[in-house]
Structures are given as C-alpha cells and as structure tokens.
Design an enzyme around this catalytic site. Structure first.
Site, PDB file in Angstrom:
ATOM      1  N   HIS A 265       0.883  -1.176   0.000  1.00 24.76           N
ATOM      2  CA  HIS A 265       0.000   0.000   0.000  1.00 24.76           C
ATOM      3  C   HIS A 265       0.922   1.229   0.000  1.00 24.76           C
ATOM      4  CE1 HIS A 265      -2.402  -2.934   2.424  1.00 24.76           C
ATOM      5  NE2 HIS A 265      -3.465  -2.352   1.910  1.00 24.76           N
TER       6      HIS A 265
ATOM      7  N   ASP B 229       2.276   2.023   3.380  1.00 26.70           N
ATOM      8  CA  ASP B 229       3.196   1.079   4.029  1.00 26.70           C
ATOM      9  C   ASP B 229       4.626   1.498   3.769  1.00 26.70           C
ATOM     10  OD1 ASP B 229       0.946  -0.566   4.283  1.00 26.70           O
ATOM     11  OD2 ASP B 229       1.478  -1.779   2.525  1.00 26.70           O
TER      12      ASP B 229
ATOM     13  N   GLU C 266      -9.216 -13.735  -0.916  1.00 25.03           N
ATOM     14  CA  GLU C 266      -8.407 -14.001   0.280  1.00 25.03           C
ATOM     15  C   GLU C 266      -9.096 -15.056   1.142  1.00 25.03           C
ATOM     16  OE1 GLU C 266      -6.576 -10.647   2.104  1.00 25.03           O
ATOM     17  OE2 GLU C 266      -6.775 -11.466   4.121  1.00 25.03           O
TER      18      GLU C 266
ATOM     19  N   HIS D  54     -10.942 -13.958   4.262  1.00 25.34           N
ATOM     20  CA  HIS D  54     -12.129 -13.170   3.929  1.00 25.34           C
ATOM     21  C   HIS D  54     -13.269 -14.103   3.511  1.00 25.34           C
ATOM     22  CE1 HIS D  54      -9.525  -9.379   2.883  1.00 25.34           C
ATOM     23  NE2 HIS D  54      -9.334  -9.814   4.105  1.00 25.34           N
TER      24      HIS D  54
ATOM     25  N   ASP E 206      -0.806 -12.505   2.191  1.00 18.81           N
ATOM     26  CA  ASP E 206      -1.387 -11.462   3.035  1.00 18.81           C
ATOM     27  C   ASP E 206      -1.587 -12.103   4.414  1.00 18.81           C
ATOM     28  OD1 ASP E 206      -2.521  -9.285   4.108  1.00 18.81           O
ATOM     29  OD2 ASP E 206      -4.185  -9.109   2.686  1.00 18.81           O
TER      30      ASP E 206
HETATM   31  C1  XUL Z   1      -7.387  -6.435   4.597  1.00 21.60           C
HETATM   32  C2  XUL Z   1      -6.668  -6.872   3.399  1.00 21.60           C
HETATM   33  C3  XUL Z   1      -5.854  -5.836   2.702  1.00 21.60           C
HETATM   34  C4  XUL Z   1      -5.844  -5.950   1.220  1.00 21.60           C
HETATM   35  C5  XUL Z   1      -5.116  -4.828   0.521  1.00 21.60           C
HETATM   36  O1  XUL Z   1      -8.062  -7.437   5.246  1.00 21.60           O
HETATM   37  O2  XUL Z   1      -6.704  -8.024   3.032  1.00 21.60           O
HETATM   38  O3  XUL Z   1      -4.565  -5.860   3.220  1.00 21.60           O
HETATM   39  O4  XUL Z   1      -5.277  -7.144   0.804  1.00 21.60           O
HETATM   40  O5  XUL Z   1      -5.601  -3.585   0.860  1.00 21.60           O
HETATM   41 CO    CO Z   2      -5.810  -9.037   1.448  1.00 23.51          CO
END
Ligand code: XUL
Ligand code: CO
Length: 438
Positions: free
Chosen positions: A102, A105, A269, A272, A340
């Site tokens: 990001h 970061d 993800e 998620h 991640d």
């Molecule tokens: C948050 C997440 C983020 C994204 C990028 O849960 O996964 O880090 O991957 O913004």
């Molecule tokens: Co992510």
C-alpha cells in the site's frame, strides 16, 4: 547493499522432503516442472509489505512486541528507505519473485498531500533501485484508504465529498507509482467502504459513489497506459459491520450492475472467504465461473476464532483445494499467491518471518503437486464429467443450446412418464479419493 539485516541467513534452498533444515524448502523447488510449467510460474509467490515489514505485533490489548533492529522507530523517510533495503534483502533471500504494498506502508504521510506525494517519490526511487538490483517485481500496488482518520466513514463511500476527492487524488498517485514500478496489477480492497449502522447510511448513494470512483480509476488507468490488471478484493466485514464488497458473488453483481465487469477481476483471500461463511474453494469456483479469477491473498483463519487472523497457510487440504480450483481455471496469469499473512504477536524474532514464508510456500508447493497428481489420475474430473453426461446429448444438449421450450419439455416428459434415475453423488467416495493423494 549496506550491512545486512539477516547476516546469518543465506539464500533459502530446496533440500527435498527429507530435509530437517527449518531454513530450507522441502517442497518448493522453483524450477521443477508441474503440468509442463515451473513451480515458480505456477505460484508466483509474493510477500506483502504491510504485515511483513510494518507489522509490529500490536493488538487491542497490548503494545508492539516486534522490535526490528533495522527500524529506528521514527516515521522518517530515511527510516522508510532503510526498510526498503531490508525488505528486498528478505525477499531475495527467500526467493519470492514478487511483492505487494500500500502507498502508506512504504512511505510516511507528510503535512499535506504535496508533502506526502514527495515522500512517496523518494521511497519509490529506492524501490525501483532494489527491483532492478534483485529482479524482484511488483505483483500489485494499492492505496491505504482506511488508515488515516479522514477515512473513518469510508473513502469513496464517505458521506463527505471532499473525502471522496482525497481518495481519488491518492489513488491517482498510487496508480502512477504502480505503473512506474512496472506493477502487474492494482488492488481495490474496500477498506472502510461499508457501514456500521443503516440509520445514518444512504446505501444507494454510497454504491453509486463507489462505482463512480472505480470508473474514474479505469479511465485514469487507460489515460496513463497502465497495463496491469485491476482487482477488487472481497471481504464481508471488519473494519465495518458490513462491507459492500462482501464476497465474490456480491462483487461480481456490483461490477455487472455498474458496467465494470470487464475492467476488474477478483483478488480472493482465504480468511475473507471464511469470514463470509464460505470456503476459499467456493470463492475461487464462483470467480472462475464468471471468468474473473485473478489473484489470491494466501492466508488462513483460525477455526475457533471469528475474525481475520491472517495466519500463514499450512493446511495441505486447503492449499490442495486452492490449487485444484486454480489449475482448473487455467492458472494464475497476471495474479499470484500473495501472502497477506502475519506472524503471531508472540513470534517476534525476525527469523520467524522466514519460517512463516517458507512454510507457506512449501504448503502451496505441496498443494500444487497434490492437485496435479489428482488431475493426472483423472478419476475426480471423470466422475464430474460423467455426473453431467445427460447434458452432452439428446434433450440436455438441446436445452444447453437454448433450443428447447417449456412446451417441448412437457411433451418430452408426458411421453417418458418420469425422469430417469440420478446416480449417487458419492461424496464419501470422492473425499476418500482426495485423501489417497494427501
Ligand atoms: C485487509 C486486506 C488488505 C488488502 C489490501 O483485510 O486483506 O490488506 O489485501 O488492501
Ligand atoms: Co488481502
């Protein structure tokens, strides 16, 4: 480069399954061919800047535990540049071909946007140097549209038009920087694009604004000639109670509704998916069915905890399921396996960063080899093919070709009297079959 941050660690090597060296790969052998392609090309591993180089083990109950010797604890540009050198030393020694970040970061915010952009430019210069020195590439860039307090009510879905404008300015710069670094993609994760309570929220307006923001990003991408793939990253909740990009199906529906379906793929993800009450396998299949499977953020949750713990993936069943779905969909093209994931707050030694990534890479390499073996065996695919065989000819083929009607199907059934029997689903048989390979 200047003095090494990991002086006692040399390049991580593949030593094979019998090795007991914790700083060696047991399964990830970058150049080994699987289904005619090297593991490196299949998996396209990527290290994330945020958890790995900015994570400090802070939690709501306690102070940072990870004191990094290379970090002087300031938010200075000098410290940020030093961190870039360390990050690339780490990624190079690990042997991952990609990284992701990001904007916030990598470089600190300044007093205003002008100063912030200048800080970013200085750090991007260092990132570019290190990319050139090591050959490590940028998988994707993104902007933090959630950290700064201005985004408390969302960024593109903020009730404040000025905040929307700031987010657009920030993403404009992040796109330029990603393009400058040859990024292969750009991710939009909804950050705080959602709501805490519907009592104060105009959902329709917020969704329209989110679409307007993405449309402007697509336009700007074209304007600057950025060739990378855009991705949207689904997540159902956290930090907000409900995030608009809640799962793959919700994202696809949103993209279709606003005419953006050809401009963005999905970055899925694992944690998620589980927060949304789905498996990662489910999310991958839903994305693939829409031709929108782009990239993955590889991690895992904890079955006993309900939140986004972002742990490193070590479960071979999980990685096998991921790789089965990915191989079936034709592989990751622009995307990658992006970790991640963060080491636990208690794993505070720098060497834990190596153990975590090596484990994740080995788990995915095993998943890849296992998935390839299941595919080579062919029984799983053959079973599924056979299960749908009534659609391959006769009335099924006619329906699929869009050449039938209710009238014809009624006549067909009146003549037949009843449908033919459906064979067993054989779930247990198939679960056992998978276990033969694990
Ligand atoms: C948050 C997440 C983020 C994204 C990028 O849960 O996964 O880090 O991957 O913004
Ligand atoms: Co992510």
């Amino acid at each position: 480069m200047a003095s090494a941050a990991f002086p006692n660690i040399s390049k991580i090597k593949f030593e094979g399954a019998t090795s007991r060296n914790p700083l060696a790969f047991k399964h990830y052998n970058a150049e080994e061919l699987v289904e005619g392609k090297s593991m490196k090309e299949h998996l396209r591993f990527s290290v994330v800047y945020w958890h790995t180089f900015r994570g400090r083990g802070l939690d709501p109950f306690g102070a940072p535990t990870m004191i990094r010797p290379w970090d002087d604890g300031t938010e200075s540009v000098k410290n940020a540049v030093r961190r870039v050198r360390v990050a690339f030393e780490f990624i190079e020694k690990l042997g991952a071909p990609y990284y992701a970040f990001h904007d916030r970061d990598v470089a600190p915010e300044g007093k205003n946007l002008t100063e912030t952009n200048k800080n970013l430019d200085v750090v991007v210069k260092a990132l570019k140097e290190e990319q050139k020195r090591t050959g490590i590439k940028l998988l994707w860039g993104t902007a933090s549209l959630f950290g700064n307090p201005r985004y408390a009510h969302g960024a593109s879905t903020s009730p404040n038009a000025d905040v929307f404008a700031f987010a657009c300015a920030q993403v404009k710069k992040a796109l330029e920087v990603t393009n400058e670094l040859g990024g292969e993609g750009y991710v939009f994760w909804g950050g705080r694009e959602g709501y805490q309570t519907l009592l104060n929220t105009n959902v329709k307006r917020e969704l329209d604004h989110l679409a307007a923001f993405l449309r402007m990003a697509v336009d700007y991408k074209k304007k600057i000639g950025f060739k990378g793939q855009f991705y949207i990253e689904p997540k159902p909740k956290e930090p907000t109670k409900h995030q608009y990009d809640s799962d793959a199906a919700a994202c696809l529906n949103f993209l279709r509704e606003y005419g953006l379906i050809n401009d963005l793929k999905l970055n899925l993800e694992t944690n998620h998916a589980t927060l949304a009450g789905h498996t990662m396998e489910h999310e991958l299949e839903i994305a693939a069915a829409a031709g929108a499977l782009g990239s993955i953020d590889a991690n895992t949750g904890d079955v006993m905890l309900g939140w986004d713990t972002d742990q490193f993936p070590t479960d071979i069943y999980l990685t096998t399921q991921c790789m089965l779905a990915i191989l079936k969909a034709g592989g990751l093209t622009t995307g990658g396996v992006n970790f991640d994931a963060k080491v636990r707050r208690e794993s505070y030694d720098p060497i834990d960063l190596f153990y975590a990534h090596i484990g994740g890479m080995d788990a995915f390499a095993r998943g890849l080899k296992t998935a390839a073996a299941i595919r080579k065996d062919g029984r799983l695919a053959e079973f599924v093919k056979e299960r749908y065989s009534s659609w391959d000819s006769g009335i099924g083929a006619k329906i699929e070709a869009g050449k039938s009607s209710f009238k014809e199907l009624e006549a067909y059934m009146l003549k037949k009297g009843d449908s033919s029997p459906s064979p067993s689903g054989r779930q247990e048989f198939l679960e056992n079959l998978i276990n033969e390979f694990i």
